[in-house]
Design a protein around this motif. Structure first.
Motif, PDB file in Angstrom:
ATOM      1  N   ASP A   1       0.818  -1.210   0.000  1.00 26.90           N
ATOM      2  CA  ASP A   1       0.000   0.000   0.000  1.00 26.90           C
ATOM      3  C   ASP A   1       0.854   1.263   0.000  1.00 26.90           C
ATOM      4  OD1 ASP A   1      -2.267  -1.516   0.022  1.00 26.90           O
ATOM      5  OD2 ASP A   1      -2.553  -1.410   2.190  1.00 26.90           O
ATOM      6  N   ALA A   2       2.089   1.137   0.454  1.00 23.41           N
ATOM      7  CA  ALA A   2       2.934   2.327   0.592  1.00 23.41           C
ATOM      8  C   ALA A   2       4.112   2.362  -0.359  1.00 23.41           C
ATOM      9  CB  ALA A   2       3.449   2.424   2.026  1.00 23.41           C
ATOM     10  N   LEU A   3       4.295   1.327  -1.199  1.00 24.05           N
ATOM     11  CA  LEU A   3       5.483   1.269  -2.040  1.00 24.05           C
ATOM     12  C   LEU A   3       5.141   0.651  -3.386  1.00 24.05           C
ATOM     13  CD1 LEU A   3       8.615   1.663  -2.195  1.00 24.05           C
ATOM     14  CD2 LEU A   3       8.811  -0.719  -1.449  1.00 24.05           C
ATOM     15  N   SER A   4       5.712   1.198  -4.452  1.00 24.92           N
ATOM     16  CA  SER A   4       5.583   0.611  -5.779  1.00 24.92           C
ATOM     17  C   SER A   4       6.898   0.751  -6.519  1.00 24.92           C
ATOM     18  CB  SER A   4       4.441   1.268  -6.563  1.00 24.92           C
ATOM     19  OG  SER A   4       4.726   2.635  -6.781  1.00 24.92           O
ATOM     20  N   ILE A   5       7.047  -0.049  -7.563  1.00 25.20           N
ATOM     21  CA  ILE A   5       8.236  -0.031  -8.418  1.00 25.20           C
ATOM     22  C   ILE A   5       7.810   0.402  -9.821  1.00 25.20           C
ATOM     23  CG2 ILE A   5      10.049  -1.431  -9.488  1.00 25.20           C
ATOM     24  CD1 ILE A   5       9.959  -3.243  -7.052  1.00 25.20           C
ATOM     25  N   ARG A   6       8.593   1.302 -10.426  1.00 24.03           N
ATOM     26  CA  ARG A   6       8.296   1.741 -11.783  1.00 24.03           C
ATOM     27  C   ARG A   6       9.498   1.486 -12.681  1.00 24.03           C
ATOM     28  NH1 ARG A   6       6.832   7.349 -11.534  1.00 24.03           N
ATOM     29  NH2 ARG A   6       9.031   7.869 -11.838  1.00 24.03           N
ATOM     30  N   LEU A   7       9.264   0.774 -13.770  1.00 18.39           N
ATOM     31  CA  LEU A   7      10.280   0.505 -14.777  1.00 18.39           C
ATOM     32  C   LEU A   7       9.971   1.351 -16.005  1.00 18.39           C
ATOM     33  CD1 LEU A   7      10.309  -3.400 -14.491  1.00 18.39           C
ATOM     34  CD2 LEU A   7      11.924  -1.805 -13.440  1.00 18.39           C
ATOM     35  N   THR A   8      10.966   2.092 -16.488  1.00 11.52           N
ATOM     36  CA  THR A   8      10.762   2.969 -17.640  1.00 11.52           C
ATOM     37  C   THR A   8      11.907   2.793 -18.620  1.00 11.52           C
ATOM     38  OG1 THR A   8       9.636   4.616 -16.263  1.00 11.52           O
ATOM     39  CG2 THR A   8      10.444   5.351 -18.404  1.00 11.52           C
ATOM     40  N   THR A   9      11.579   2.753 -19.878  1.00  8.25           N
ATOM     41  CA  THR A   9      12.601   2.751 -20.912  1.00  8.25           C
ATOM     42  C   THR A   9      12.139   3.639 -22.052  1.00  8.25           C
ATOM     43  OG1 THR A   9      13.985   1.372 -22.342  1.00  8.25           O
ATOM     44  CG2 THR A   9      11.687   0.717 -22.100  1.00  8.25           C
ATOM     45  N   ASP A  10      13.072   4.302 -22.684  1.00  4.00           N
ATOM     46  CA  ASP A  10      12.741   5.146 -23.823  1.00  4.00           C
ATOM     47  C   ASP A  10      13.894   5.124 -24.813  1.00  4.00           C
ATOM     48  OD1 ASP A  10      14.304   8.019 -23.751  1.00  4.00           O
ATOM     49  OD2 ASP A  10      14.036   7.229 -21.731  1.00  4.00           O
ATOM     50  N   ALA A  11      13.573   5.365 -26.052  1.00  8.32           N
ATOM     51  CA  ALA A  11      14.581   5.420 -27.112  1.00  8.32           C
ATOM     52  C   ALA A  11      14.184   6.503 -28.101  1.00  8.32           C
ATOM     53  CB  ALA A  11      14.707   4.076 -27.816  1.00  8.32           C
ATOM     54  N   ASN A  12      15.168   7.216 -28.609  1.00  4.97           N
ATOM     55  CA  ASN A  12      14.924   8.204 -29.652  1.00  4.97           C
ATOM     56  C   ASN A  12      15.954   8.012 -30.755  1.00  4.97           C
ATOM     57  OD1 ASN A  12      17.236  10.334 -29.083  1.00  4.97           O
ATOM     58  ND2 ASN A  12      16.302   9.894 -27.097  1.00  4.97           N
ATOM     59  N   ALA A  13      15.521   8.247 -31.969  1.00 10.18           N
ATOM     60  CA  ALA A  13      16.395   8.039 -33.125  1.00 10.18           C
ATOM     61  C   ALA A  13      16.059   9.066 -34.199  1.00 10.18           C
ATOM     62  CB  ALA A  13      16.231   6.628 -33.678  1.00 10.18           C
ATOM     63  N   GLN A  14      17.040   9.344 -35.047  1.00 10.23           N
ATOM     64  CA  GLN A  14      16.816  10.261 -36.154  1.00 10.23           C
ATOM     65  C   GLN A  14      17.695   9.878 -37.326  1.00 10.23           C
ATOM     66  OE1 GLN A  14      18.101  14.036 -34.252  1.00 10.23           O
ATOM     67  NE2 GLN A  14      19.716  14.094 -35.800  1.00 10.23           N
ATOM     68  N   SER A  15      17.273  10.287 -38.512  1.00  7.35           N
ATOM     69  CA  SER A  15      18.060  10.058 -39.717  1.00  7.35           C
ATOM     70  C   SER A  15      19.196  11.071 -39.790  1.00  7.35           C
ATOM     71  CB  SER A  15      17.161  10.158 -40.946  1.00  7.35           C
ATOM     72  OG  SER A  15      16.581  11.452 -41.034  1.00  7.35           O
ATOM     73  N   LYS A  16      20.011  10.983 -40.818  1.00  7.97           N
ATOM     74  CA  LYS A  16      21.139  11.898 -40.966  1.00  7.97           C
ATOM     75  C   LYS A  16      20.644  13.335 -41.031  1.00  7.97           C
ATOM     76  CE  LYS A  16      21.295  11.632 -46.036  1.00  7.97           C
ATOM     77  NZ  LYS A  16      22.111  11.277 -47.215  1.00  7.97           N
ATOM     78  N   VAL A  17      21.507  14.269 -40.613  1.00  6.11           N
ATOM     79  CA  VAL A  17      21.120  15.676 -40.591  1.00  6.11           C
ATOM     80  C   VAL A  17      22.310  16.524 -41.043  1.00  6.11           C
ATOM     81  CG1 VAL A  17      21.709  15.849 -38.132  1.00  6.11           C
ATOM     82  CG2 VAL A  17      20.193  17.550 -39.161  1.00  6.11           C
ATOM     83  N   GLN A  18      22.025  17.530 -41.854  1.00 12.93           N
ATOM     84  CA  GLN A  18      23.038  18.480 -42.314  1.00 12.93           C
ATOM     85  C   GLN A  18      23.010  19.689 -41.386  1.00 12.93           C
ATOM     86  OE1 GLN A  18      25.854  20.148 -43.467  1.00 12.93           O
ATOM     87  NE2 GLN A  18      25.506  18.859 -45.277  1.00 12.93           N
ATOM     88  N   TYR A  19      24.181  20.089 -40.853  1.00 11.90           N
ATOM     89  CA  TYR A  19      24.249  21.202 -39.912  1.00 11.90           C
ATOM     90  C   TYR A  19      24.595  22.531 -40.568  1.00 11.90           C
ATOM     91  CZ  TYR A  19      24.012  17.952 -35.932  1.00 11.90           C
ATOM     92  OH  TYR A  19      23.603  17.025 -35.015  1.00 11.90           O
ATOM     93  N   SER A  20      24.883  22.548 -41.856  1.00 16.27           N
ATOM     94  CA  SER A  20      25.276  23.789 -42.519  1.00 16.27           C
ATOM     95  C   SER A  20      24.456  24.002 -43.782  1.00 16.27           C
ATOM     96  CB  SER A  20      26.766  23.762 -42.883  1.00 16.27           C
ATOM     97  OG  SER A  20      27.113  24.877 -43.683  1.00 16.27           O
ATOM     98  N   ILE A  21      23.990  25.231 -43.999  1.00 19.09           N
ATOM     99  CA  ILE A  21      23.270  25.530 -45.234  1.00 19.09           C
ATOM    100  C   ILE A  21      24.208  25.495 -46.435  1.00 19.09           C
ATOM    101  CG2 ILE A  21      23.562  28.051 -45.178  1.00 19.09           C
ATOM    102  CD1 ILE A  21      20.613  28.219 -46.135  1.00 19.09           C
ATOM    103  N   ASN A  22      25.520  25.563 -46.199  1.00 15.82           N
ATOM    104  CA  ASN A  22      26.489  25.472 -47.291  1.00 15.82           C
ATOM    105  C   ASN A  22      26.628  24.051 -47.835  1.00 15.82           C
ATOM    106  OD1 ASN A  22      27.199  27.980 -45.727  1.00 15.82           O
ATOM    107  ND2 ASN A  22      28.599  28.190 -47.464  1.00 15.82           N
ATOM    108  N   GLN A  23      26.033  23.062 -47.147  1.00 14.10           N
ATOM    109  CA  GLN A  23      25.938  21.681 -47.632  1.00 14.10           C
ATOM    110  C   GLN A  23      27.278  20.959 -47.716  1.00 14.10           C
ATOM    111  OE1 GLN A  23      22.806  20.550 -47.969  1.00 14.10           O
ATOM    112  NE2 GLN A  23      22.043  22.622 -47.572  1.00 14.10           N
TER     113      GLN A  23
END
Length: 728
Positions: free
Chosen positions: A637-659
Motif C-alpha cells: 500500500d505504501a510502495l511501488s516499483i516503476r520501470l521505464t525505458t525510452d529510445a529516440n532516433a533520427q536520420s542523418k542531418v546536415q548542420y550547414s546551409i552550405n551543404q
C-alpha cells in the motif's frame, strides 16, 4: 506524446483498462483540453523532466520529434528549430524564428532560453505559425513554458541527483503555500547543478565541456477579491559553462559540390597528441574558454473578471548578461602557419514588454480575445579579438555595437461555433517594427590580418509593418475525435547583420521574413479512451528566409546574414499514447520532415557555392522519433516499483546551409532506462542509465580553416545516476 507518467504511486491496484489523463494546455491563451485545440502540440510534464535529468530545452528536443536544438560554445549562438526551421545568427539585430515564452513573457533573444528550467509544471511545443497570440517571432512555432502556481496548502519538496561520467550534481528545493489566509499564496524554488564535463584538455590535463548553474524563482499570488488575481514573479539564474569552441573531429575539408578533398597535415601535427576523429573528446588549448550568463526578470500579471469577461495585463522586464572567452585557433601555441586567435565578448541586454488582453466568455456563438502589445529591446555588445603571430607580434581588433528595437502590435482571435460539432477560428495581428543599430570597429593593423578585418564604422535604422494571422475550421467527427484545417500567415521583422566581422555589404537591412502555412490534423481517442492518436500534416512556405551563409572575405572565413530566398518544409507528425492498464503506459512520437531550399538568392561576391537549391535546411533530419514504455507495479500500500525505458532516433542531418559533406551527422539512436522506487505521496528514488549502447554523436558540426569541429553532448557516452525526490 512526450507527456510523463504520474510521479507517485496509484492508490488502487491495476485494472483491465483506464482513461488516459486529460492534458490541459494554454496554447490559445486559455486553459483548454489538448484534444480540443486545433493546433499540433507536444507536451512535456515537469515530473518527467525531473525524474529523467532533463533540465533544459536541449534535452527536451531529444523527446519531441519536431523540435531540434543548435548547441554551441555560448548561449548567445544557440537556437531552436521547429519542423526544420529556425534562426542561426549571433547578431542582436535579428529575431528568433521560434518564440520562447515563459509564464506569458516572450524571451526576445535565443540565448535567454538556454538557462536551466526551474519549478516547471509543463512545457508546450506549439508547431506551426503562432503569430496571432504569441507574437511576430513565432513564425514556425513557439515553446510555451508554464511554471507551477502557488498551492492552497503548505507544500515543500527537495531533490538531489548524482550522475557519473563527469561528476554531475543536481540540487533543487522549494516551498509553496498560503501566507495570509486565502488572500495571499507564495512559492519559492532554488536550484543548483554542477558538471565537470566530458572533454579533456591535454594542455593542462583539465576537464572541460561542463557547467555550473544556480538559480532561484519566486511567486506571490494575491486574490484581494473573487474577481481579481495578481501574480508577481521574479527569477534569477547564474550560469557558467566551459564548452570549448568545438572539438576537432577532422583535419580534412570536403568541398561542395565538387567533393574535392583538402588535407591539413600541418594542423594535425600542431594539434598532437590529440588525434582528430568522429568521436574525439579531447582538445589541446592554451586558452581557457568559458561562457557566463546572468538571466533575471520580474513580471506582474493581473487577471480581472468583469462579469463574464476577463482582462489580463502582463508587465515585464528581463535582463541578460553574457560574457565569453573563446579560443578560435584551437592550438596550444602559435606556429609559423597558424597564428593564435583569442576572443572576448560581452553582451548586456534589457527588454521591456506590456501585454493587455480582453477575453470574452465561452459558450456563446462567438468567443474571442483581443489585445495590445508593446516591446522594447536594448542591446549593447563589445567583442575583441587578439591575433598573435609566431614572431610574437600581436594585433587587436575591437568592435562596439548596439541595437535598439521597438515593436507595437494589436491582435485578436475569435472562435465561431456554427453548431456543437462545427467551429471556425479567425485571428489576425498587425505589427509595427522599428530597428536601429550603430557599429564601430577599430584595429591596430591598417590592413586585414588573420581573423581581424580593418576599421569600420556604420549605423542605420529601418521600420516595417507586418501582418500575421490564422484561419481554420474544425469538426467533431465523433465525441472522441476532432478534425481540423488551419491556414497561418507568419511574419518576422527586418534584420541587420551586426557582429564583430561586420562588412560594408552588411549595412543594408534584410527584408522581413514571411510564410504561408497549411496544416490538417485529427485528434482522436479509441478503446474507451485508453488510446490517444493525434496526427498532423503540414506545408510551410517561406519567403525572404533569414539565414547565415558561410563565406570568405579578405582571406578570412566570415558568416553573412542573408535573405536566402524561398524555402519550404512539409511533412507528417504522429503522437500516440496508450494506457491499457493503470500500471502500463506506452507512448510514441514521430515526425517526417522534408525541409529544403527551394530558390536560394546568392549574395553578391560570394566565394562559397550557391548551388544549394533542393538541398536540406540545417538541423532538419528527414525522420525523427521516440518511443517510451513505463510499468508501475505496486509492492504494498505504501510502495511501488516503476520501470521505464525510452529510445529516440533520427536520420542523418546536415548542420550547414552550405551543404559541406563534412558537416553532416549520420543517423543515430539513443536508448535510456530507469528503475524507480516510489513511496506513496512522499518520496521517489530513480536509478537512471543514459545512452545504454554507448553511442557517440554530435549536436553540431562546423568547419574552420583547417578542418571540422564537433560539439559534444552530455550523453555522448554511457553514464548512470540516481535522483531522490522528497515531498512534504
Amino acid at each position: 506524446m512526450a507527456f510523463g507518467a504520474p510521479s507517485y504511486a496509484q492508490d488502487v491496484a491495476p485494472e483491465a483498462g483506464t482513461d488516459i489523463n486529460d492534458i490541459v494546455v494554454t496554447a490559445t491563451r486559455r486553459a483548454e483540453p489538448l484534444q480540443k485545440v486545433p493546433i499540433a502540440i507536444s507536451v512535456v510534464g515537469g515530473d518527467l523532466l525531473r525524474s529523467e535529468n532533463r533540465a533544459g530545452l536541449q534535452s527536451i528536443s531529444a523527446i519531441v520529434p519536431s523540435l531540434n536544438f543548435r548547441n554551441t560554445a555560448s548561449a548567445k549562438d544557440q537556437a531552436l528549430f521547429i519542423r526544420g526551421l529556425g534562426t542561426v545568427s549571433t547578431s542582436p539585430g535579428v529575431e528568433p524564428t521560434v518564440s520562447t515564452v515563459i509564464d506569458g513573457v516572450v524571451l526576445a533573444r535565443q540565448g535567454q532560453a538556454s538557462m536551466d528550467l526551474m519549478d516547471i509544471d509543463h512545457i508546450e511545443v506549439l508547431r506551426g505559425p503562432q503569430g496571432t497570440l504569441f507574437g511576430k517571432n513565432a513564425s514556425v512555432g513557439a515553446v510555451n513554458i508554464v511554471t507551477r502556481a502557488p498551492g492552497d496548502a503548505f507544500h515543500g519538496f527537495a531533490d538531489i541527483g548524482y550522475y557519473t561520467g563527469g561528476d554531475e550534481w543536481r540540487l533543487r528545493a522549494g516551498v509553496s503555500g498560503p501566507l495570509a489566509g486565502d488572500k495571499v499564496a507564495f512559492s519559492l524554488t532554488g536550484a543548483y547543478s554542477h558538471f565537470n564535463g566530458n572533454v579533456t584538455n591535454v594542455f593542462n590535463n583539465k576537464t572541460v565541456n561542463g557547467f555550473r548553474n544556480a538559480g532561484v524563482r519566486g511567486k506571490l499570488q494575491f486574490t484581494p477579491s473573487e474577481d481579481l488575481k495578481i501574480t508577481l514573479i521574479g527569477d534569477y539564474a547564474d550560469a557558467k559553462s566551459t564548452t570549448p569552441q568545438g572539438v576537432v573531429s577532422s583535419t580534412t575539408l570536403v568541398a561542395y559540390p565538387t567533393n574535392v578533398v583538402t588535407n591539413f597535415p600541418a594542423f594535425a601535427s600542431a594539434l598532437a597528441p590529440v588525434v582528430p576523429r568522429a568521436d574525439n573528446r579531447a582538445i589541446n588549448s592554451n586558452y581557457s574558454t568559458f561562457a557566463k550568463d546572468k538571466n533575471r526578470g520580474i513580471s506582474l500579471q493581473a487577471d480581472w473578471s468583469l462579469g463574464d469577461y476577463t482582462v489580463t495585463s502582463i508587465t515585464a522586464w528581463r535582463g541578460w548578461k553574457n560574457d565569453q572567452a573563446q579560443d578560435q585557433d584551437r592550438l596550444p601555441a602559435a606556429t609559423t602557419a597558424f597564428p593564435q586567435q583569442h576572443d572576448i565578448g560581452n553582451l548586456d541586454f534589457d527588454q521591456y514588454s506590456q501585454e493587455l488582453r480582453l477575453a470574452s466568455p465561452k459558450g456563446q456563438f462567438i468567443d474571442y480575445q483581443v489585445g495590445l502589445f508593446f516591446f522594447q529591446g536594448d542591446d549593447k555588445e563589445r567583442y575583441q579579438r587578439i591575433t598573435t603571430l609566431a614572431t610574437g607580434a600581436s594585433f587587436l581588433g575591437v568592435a562596439n555595437y548596439s541595437v535598439k528595437n521597438k515593436s507595437y502590435a494589436g491582435f485578436g482571435e475569435a472562435n465561431l461555433h456554427f453548431t456543437d460539432q462545427f467551429r471556425a477560428t479567425l485571428g489576425a495581428r498587425l505589427t509595427r517594427d522599428k530597428l536601429r543599430y550603430s557599429f564601430v570597429r577599430t584595429s591596430t593593423s591598417p590592413t586585414a590580418v588573420a581573423g581581424i578585418q580593418t576599421a569600420f564604422t556604420a549605423g542605420g535604422n529601418t521600420s516595417d509593418t507586418g501582418f500575421s494571422g490564422r484561419a481554420g475550421l474544425q469538426y467533431d467527427l465523433a465525441p472522441s475525435a476532432m478534425a481540423y484545417f488551419t491556414y497561418g500567415r507568419g511574419y518576422k521583422g527586418p534584420a541587420y547583420n551586426v557582429a564583430f566581422s561586420m562588412l560594408p555589404q552588411d549595412t543594408m537591412a534584410l527584408k522581413p521574413e514571411t510564410s504561408n502555412s497549411y496544416e490538417v490534423g485529427i485528434k482522436s481517442r479509441f478503446l474507451d479512451n485508453m488510446l490517444r492518436v493525434n496526427i498532423a500534416g503540414f506545408l510551410d512556405k517561406f519567403k525572404n528566409y533569414q539565414v547565415n551563409f558561410f563565406d570568405t572575405f579578405n582571406g578570412s572565413p566570415v558568416t553573412r546574414l542573408v535573405n536566402a530566398g524561398r524555402v519550404s518544409t512539409r511533412g507528417v507528425e504522429l503522437d500516440v499514447d496508450f494506457q491499457p492498464t493503470r500500471a502500463l503506459t506506452l507512448s510514441a512520437g514521430g515526425a517526417y520532415t522534408k525541409a529544403r531550399v527551394d530558390n536560394f538568392i546568392c549574395p553578391a561576391g560570394a566565394n562559397a557555392s550557391c548551388q544549394i537549391n533542393g538541398r536540406p535546411l540545417p538541423y532538419a533530419p528527414r525522420w525523427k522519433g521516440n518511443v517510451r514504455a513505463s510499468y508501475e507495479l505496486p509492492v504494498s500500500d505504501a510502495l511501488s516499483i516503476r520501470l521505464t525505458t525510452d529510445a529516440n532516433a533520427q536520420s542523418k542531418v546536415q548542420y550547414s546551409i552550405n551543404q559541406t559533406p563534412t558537416t553532416e551527422q549520420s543517423a543515430f539512436g539513443i536508448w535510456n532506462a530507469s528503475l524507480g522506487l516510489i513511496g506513496k505521496d512522499r518520496w521517489e528514488l530513480n536509478l537512471v542509465v543514459k545512452n545504454i549502447t554507448d553511442k557517440s554523436y554530435s549536436t553540431n558540426l562546423g568547419t574552420f580553416g583547417q578542418g571540422v569541429v564537433r560539439f559534444v553532448p552530455r550523453d555522448d557516452r554511457r553514464y548512470v545516476g540516481a535522483n531522490f525526490h522528497l515531498s512534504y
